[in-house]
Design an enzyme around this catalytic site. Sequence first.
Site, PDB file in Angstrom:
ATOM      1  N   SER A   1      21.099 -23.743 -40.794  1.00 56.35           N
ATOM      2  CA  SER A   1      20.899 -23.017 -39.543  1.00 56.35           C
ATOM      3  C   SER A   1      19.638 -22.152 -39.622  1.00 56.35           C
ATOM      4  O   SER A   1      18.564 -22.668 -39.916  1.00 56.35           O
ATOM      5  CB  SER A   1      22.155 -22.203 -39.207  1.00 56.35           C
ATOM      6  OG  SER A   1      22.105 -21.700 -37.889  1.00 56.35           O
TER       7      SER A   1
ATOM      8  N   ASP B   1      26.234 -30.464 -31.937  1.00 58.44           N
ATOM      9  CA  ASP B   1      25.472 -29.231 -32.116  1.00 58.44           C
ATOM     10  C   ASP B   1      24.417 -29.137 -31.016  1.00 58.44           C
ATOM     11  O   ASP B   1      23.605 -30.047 -30.856  1.00 58.44           O
ATOM     12  CB  ASP B   1      24.805 -29.249 -33.492  1.00 58.44           C
ATOM     13  CG  ASP B   1      23.960 -28.014 -33.782  1.00 58.44           C
ATOM     14  OD1 ASP B   1      23.968 -27.071 -32.962  1.00 58.44           O
ATOM     15  OD2 ASP B   1      23.302 -27.988 -34.839  1.00 58.44           O
TER      16      ASP B   1
ATOM     17  N   HIS C   1      28.054 -27.172 -34.873  1.00 55.97           N
ATOM     18  CA  HIS C   1      27.178 -26.296 -35.657  1.00 55.97           C
ATOM     19  C   HIS C   1      28.001 -25.513 -36.676  1.00 55.97           C
ATOM     20  O   HIS C   1      28.945 -24.820 -36.325  1.00 55.97           O
ATOM     21  CB  HIS C   1      26.422 -25.331 -34.739  1.00 55.97           C
ATOM     22  CG  HIS C   1      25.270 -24.653 -35.420  1.00 55.97           C
ATOM     23  ND1 HIS C   1      24.078 -25.286 -35.654  1.00 55.97           N
ATOM     24  CD2 HIS C   1      25.149 -23.401 -35.936  1.00 55.97           C
ATOM     25  CE1 HIS C   1      23.255 -24.457 -36.268  1.00 55.97           C
ATOM     26  NE2 HIS C   1      23.879 -23.316 -36.460  1.00 55.97           N
TER      27      HIS C   1
END
Length: 332
Positions: free
Chosen positions: A169, A276, A306
């Site tokens: 991320s 995501d 995610h």
Amino acid sequence: MSNPTLQPPSTTTDPYQWIKIQHNPNDTLTRNLEDPHTSPSSDPTLPISVLTKDITINNSKKTWLRLFLPKKATVSNQNNKLLPLIVFFHGSGFIVTSAASTRFHDFCVEMAETVEAVVASVDYRLAPEHRLPAAYDDAMEGLSLIRSSEDEWLTKHVDYSKCFIMGNSAGATIAYHAGLRVVENVKDLEPLKIQGLILRQPFFGGTQRTESEVRLENNPHFPLCVSDLLWKLALPIGVNRDHEYSNITVGNDVGEKFEKIKDQGWKVLVSMNGGDPLVDRSKELVKLMEEKGVEVVMDFQEDGFHGVEFSEASKAKNFIELVNGFVSSFSS
């Protein structure tokens, strides 16, 4: 990639409540989320598979890194077996959690054991108290410390010619920007030699929405309004998401840096999931790099959201096995 011009997200989600933060008038955060921490343990007599300890990067900035050393390496080292090094940056939108957060500690333990690597998880400064490029600067300072450190876990167990920069991320975004900086002058990091980047669901942004952002605007695992807020808190005051710190298409020299990555022979692993909202931006990164001749390994899973690897153990295991295969593909 489609670029529809949209109004702000229509979701009724309050992003501050979703992240469990309060933004104070002095541009600090009150962080209320539950974030269990794990302390390091370097006692080889304990029934643990991976030893851990913390090393200071910069006292004044309160930055540090956590080293993860497979315990079996302390035995196999008698045969002078050296291990690859993975420099890891945790996610959470640049604004919360740390390298001591249990979810990232446990992930790095499993990765160190499975890949048989030394992992250095960097704890960088958080925004908005320290807005970008603070985290990018801390990444470089962390790499510099590793390069010059006399710590025996590094000097006795690491193969400095097999180093990988990795993150998930926002941590993948940090790893990406660290890579762009390193490739400008790789000699500055010698004897560390970067072999590749490992980018898991990198967090990129832009003012124009992608198809996946539109489709997954109200995704419960990562609503679009949360993404917007994270960039608002992380970017320098007065700039928008079309800044080089967030938008991979901004910057006149990005293509040149990708060509340098190709010339250095780095490989790039980009891992993403169809559920995501950020997936289209990851696909665009792959496309831009491949156009410049970079060797990219793209891992696309249709299902998954995610951060899925931190809630589904099987997803974490599968991804770490993917990392293992990627790292193992480089000859000693």
